[in-house]
Design a protein around this motif. Structure first.
Motif, PDB file in Angstrom:
ATOM      1  N   ILE A 229     -10.846   5.183   1.142  1.00  0.00           N
ATOM      2  CA  ILE A 229      -9.955   4.133   0.468  1.00  0.00           C
ATOM      3  C   ILE A 229      -9.858   4.343  -1.211  1.00  0.00           C
ATOM      4  O   ILE A 229      -8.931   3.948  -1.772  1.00  0.00           O
ATOM      5  N   LYS A 230     -11.032   5.048  -1.750  1.00  0.00           N
ATOM      6  CA  LYS A 230     -10.913   5.655  -3.040  1.00  0.00           C
ATOM      7  C   LYS A 230      -9.742   6.718  -3.384  1.00  0.00           C
ATOM      8  O   LYS A 230      -8.969   6.346  -4.101  1.00  0.00           O
ATOM      9  N   TYR A 231      -9.188   7.461  -2.248  1.00  0.00           N
ATOM     10  CA  TYR A 231      -8.296   8.422  -2.371  1.00  0.00           C
ATOM     11  C   TYR A 231      -6.860   7.582  -2.394  1.00  0.00           C
ATOM     12  O   TYR A 231      -6.070   7.801  -3.163  1.00  0.00           O
ATOM     13  N   PHE A 232      -6.752   6.588  -1.513  1.00  0.00           N
ATOM     14  CA  PHE A 232      -5.619   5.727  -1.687  1.00  0.00           C
ATOM     15  C   PHE A 232      -5.395   5.024  -2.997  1.00  0.00           C
ATOM     16  O   PHE A 232      -4.296   4.949  -3.518  1.00  0.00           O
ATOM     17  N   GLY A 233      -6.390   4.543  -3.577  1.00  0.00           N
ATOM     18  CA  GLY A 233      -6.360   3.844  -4.647  1.00  0.00           C
ATOM     19  C   GLY A 233      -6.119   4.798  -5.644  1.00  0.00           C
ATOM     20  O   GLY A 233      -5.078   4.481  -6.615  1.00  0.00           O
ATOM     21  N   PHE A 234      -6.524   5.895  -5.937  1.00  0.00           N
ATOM     22  CA  PHE A 234      -6.184   6.833  -6.913  1.00  0.00           C
ATOM     23  C   PHE A 234      -4.907   7.483  -6.662  1.00  0.00           C
ATOM     24  O   PHE A 234      -4.083   7.601  -7.785  1.00  0.00           O
ATOM     25  N   GLU A 235      -4.286   7.518  -5.367  1.00  0.00           N
ATOM     26  CA  GLU A 235      -3.025   8.142  -5.296  1.00  0.00           C
ATOM     27  C   GLU A 235      -1.870   6.874  -5.609  1.00  0.00           C
ATOM     28  O   GLU A 235      -0.891   7.314  -6.081  1.00  0.00           O
TER      29      GLU A 235
ATOM     30  N   GLY B 239      -2.338   4.325  -7.597  1.00  0.00           N
ATOM     31  CA  GLY B 239      -2.495   3.802  -8.793  1.00  0.00           C
ATOM     32  C   GLY B 239      -3.022   2.240  -8.644  1.00  0.00           C
ATOM     33  O   GLY B 239      -2.726   1.486  -9.628  1.00  0.00           O
ATOM     34  N   ALA B 240      -3.742   1.864  -7.686  1.00  0.00           N
ATOM     35  CA  ALA B 240      -4.180   0.758  -7.232  1.00  0.00           C
ATOM     36  C   ALA B 240      -5.657   0.318  -7.223  1.00  0.00           C
ATOM     37  O   ALA B 240      -6.348   1.470  -6.826  1.00  0.00           O
ATOM     38  N   GLN B 241      -6.368  -0.532  -7.459  1.00  0.00           N
ATOM     39  CA  GLN B 241      -7.695  -0.882  -7.332  1.00  0.00           C
ATOM     40  C   GLN B 241      -8.028  -0.854  -5.798  1.00  0.00           C
ATOM     41  O   GLN B 241      -7.472  -1.492  -5.107  1.00  0.00           O
ATOM     42  N   ALA B 242      -9.064  -0.304  -5.634  1.00  0.00           N
ATOM     43  CA  ALA B 242      -9.507  -0.222  -4.124  1.00  0.00           C
ATOM     44  C   ALA B 242     -11.274  -0.306  -4.144  1.00  0.00           C
ATOM     45  O   ALA B 242     -11.870   0.706  -5.094  1.00  0.00           O
ATOM     46  N   ASN B 243     -11.809  -1.183  -3.401  1.00  0.00           N
ATOM     47  CA  ASN B 243     -13.433  -1.200  -3.451  1.00  0.00           C
ATOM     48  C   ASN B 243     -13.670  -0.367  -2.466  1.00  0.00           C
ATOM     49  O   ASN B 243     -13.457  -0.445  -1.310  1.00  0.00           O
ATOM     50  N   PRO B 244     -14.721   0.609  -2.850  1.00  0.00           N
ATOM     51  CA  PRO B 244     -15.492   1.623  -1.839  1.00  0.00           C
ATOM     52  C   PRO B 244     -16.600   1.030  -1.312  1.00  0.00           C
ATOM     53  O   PRO B 244     -17.226   1.697  -0.552  1.00  0.00           O
TER      54      PRO B 244
ATOM     55  N   ASP C 154      -2.404  12.158   4.863  1.00  0.00           N
ATOM     56  CA  ASP C 154      -2.174  13.625   5.134  1.00  0.00           C
ATOM     57  C   ASP C 154      -2.691  14.302   3.971  1.00  0.00           C
ATOM     58  O   ASP C 154      -3.133  15.687   4.160  1.00  0.00           O
ATOM     59  N   GLY C 155      -2.461  13.925   2.865  1.00  0.00           N
ATOM     60  CA  GLY C 155      -2.968  14.971   1.609  1.00  0.00           C
ATOM     61  C   GLY C 155      -4.250  14.744   1.588  1.00  0.00           C
ATOM     62  O   GLY C 155      -4.961  15.810   1.222  1.00  0.00           O
ATOM     63  N   PHE C 156      -5.044  13.676   2.018  1.00  0.00           N
ATOM     64  CA  PHE C 156      -6.495  13.489   2.023  1.00  0.00           C
ATOM     65  C   PHE C 156      -7.129  14.676   2.860  1.00  0.00           C
ATOM     66  O   PHE C 156      -7.895  15.452   2.545  1.00  0.00           O
ATOM     67  N   ILE C 157      -6.325  14.776   4.267  1.00  0.00           N
ATOM     68  CA  ILE C 157      -6.944  15.628   5.332  1.00  0.00           C
ATOM     69  C   ILE C 157      -6.694  16.944   4.823  1.00  0.00           C
ATOM     70  O   ILE C 157      -7.641  17.904   4.888  1.00  0.00           O
ATOM     71  N   SER C 158      -5.551  17.248   4.123  1.00  0.00           N
ATOM     72  CA  SER C 158      -5.375  18.917   3.711  1.00  0.00           C
ATOM     73  C   SER C 158      -6.372  19.112   2.435  1.00  0.00           C
ATOM     74  O   SER C 158      -6.787  20.227   2.806  1.00  0.00           O
ATOM     75  N   ARG C 159      -6.604  18.383   1.732  1.00  0.00           N
ATOM     76  CA  ARG C 159      -7.577  18.740   0.528  1.00  0.00           C
ATOM     77  C   ARG C 159      -9.103  18.631   0.758  1.00  0.00           C
ATOM     78  O   ARG C 159      -9.873  19.284   0.302  1.00  0.00           O
ATOM     79  N   PHE C 160      -9.493  17.440   1.829  1.00  0.00           N
ATOM     80  CA  PHE C 160     -10.862  17.267   1.823  1.00  0.00           C
ATOM     81  C   PHE C 160     -11.458  17.231   3.373  1.00  0.00           C
ATOM     82  O   PHE C 160     -12.667  17.142   3.496  1.00  0.00           O
TER      83      PHE C 160
END
Length: 338
Positions: free
Chosen positions: A55-61, A63-68, A91-97
């Motif tokens: 959820i934080k990855y989505f928020g960062f990508e 540019g929106a607030q996301a509560n972890p 897909d980006g999260f999976i590739s990187r983390f």
């Protein structure tokens, strides 16, 4: 629920690693509009990562607030975001983390060592480093699980395994297979996050189980009714060699094999339910599952892998095999007495 390959660039339908396709629900309007990721917990568990990371990855990508740290497991991102766009970001999260940098296998755990984030691959043994400049890397380092504390997404599975071990009188030792979930703290002081649970092993079994499906011309009744020794041997020869590999190394894995088969036959391919006796006989003949585990499995329905009605339906279909197993045992005892 629809599933996709964890690596969506892999088109092979028998690719072992699956996850649910992300589902998003947009709520509210105007400045209060928000997106709820409905099945984030399930997707995170399939990836072996805490849902807070996703959820934080989505928020960062975005540019929106996301509560972890939601109190009700409602994983929310501010703004309106459709599921397709979130799936692309995933897909980006999976590739990187998640993916091993060497073999591209998703069977990794996150190891925190000092200020470094490492991906420890259980498939090839490689330890590769995550780019520390990524925004999520800072979040991961600041939110390390305390040693001895388990991530919320893995607690239920671990409780179930501990209960199962207690019932079977096991001493808690494991065989160290890739599907096992290691503890968060090892002898070197490293902290591991989000190791894969029994569900990962079950997903592997699901992929292997798909290969037992026979040609459409075969009569289902033949599989469901004929349990003679000759018929069993004939059908066993038709099974793919993949099912004869040494996958099963412990009673826990035997149960996982049965659970994975139960889920595949009961939920994904219910037309194969009449073939359950033949499948179990093949497992028994190939020494993949012991007689004791088969009897224990058949004695009581369980909702660990599927819902209770489906579990009962699969076991109902297995009755002919279980009766045959009892009869075969009785005949052996009679011969011994003579």
């Amino acid at each position: 629920m629809a599933t996709v390959n964890i690596r969506r660039d892999v088109s092979d339908p028998f690719y072992r690693y699956k996850m649910e396709r992300l589902q998003a629900k947009i709520e509210g309007k105007g400045n209060g509009i928000k997106t709820v990721v409905v099945n984030l917990n399930s997707v995170a568990q399939a990836l072996g990562r805490p849902p807070a990371y996703l959820i934080k990855y989505f928020g960062f990508e975005l540019g929106a607030q996301a509560n972890p740290k939601p109190t009700d497991d409602r994983w929310i991102i501010n703004g309106a975001h459709d599921a397709g766009k979130l799936q692309d970001y995933l897909d980006g999260f999976i590739s990187r983390f998640v993916l091993c940098k060497k073999c591209k296998n998703p069977e990794t755990t996150v190891v925190i060592k000092d200020t470094r984030i490492l991906l420890d691959c259980k498939a090839c043994g490689e330890r590769s480093e995550v780019d520390g400049r990524l925004k999520l890397s800072g979040f991961v380092l600041k939110n390390q699980p305390k040693k001895g504390k388990k991530d919320k997404s893995t607690k239920k599975t671990r409780r179930e395994r501990n209960k199962e071990k207690a019932e079977n009188g096991e001493n808690g030792e494991t065989n160290g297979s890739p599907g096992d979930s290691p503890s968060e703290g090892d002898e070197n002081g490293d902290v591991e996050v989000g190791a894969h649970s029994d569900d990962e092993f079950t997903r592997r079994i699901n992929a292997e189980a798909k290969e037992i499906e026979q040609d459409d011309e075969i009569d289902d009744d033949q599989w469901a009714v004929d349990v003679s020794e000759e018929a069993v041997k004939a059908r066993a020869k038709e099974l793919p060699d993949d099912l004869k590999r040494s996958l099963i190394t412990s009673e826990r894995h035997m149960k996982a094999l049965l659970g994975g088969t139960e889920r595949f036959v009961g939920k994904e391919r219910p037309e194969l339910i009449p073939q359950v006796p033949a499948i179990l006989l093949a497992y028994y003949q190939e020494d993949l599952v012991s007689e004791e585990v088969l009897k224990s499995w058949g004695s009581k329905a369980s909702k660990k892998y599927v819902d209770l009605p489906t579990s009962k339906k699969v076991r109902k279909a297995a009755e002919k095999f279980l009766e045959w197993l009892e009869t075969a045992e009785s005949e052996d005892e009679s011969e011994d007495e003579e």
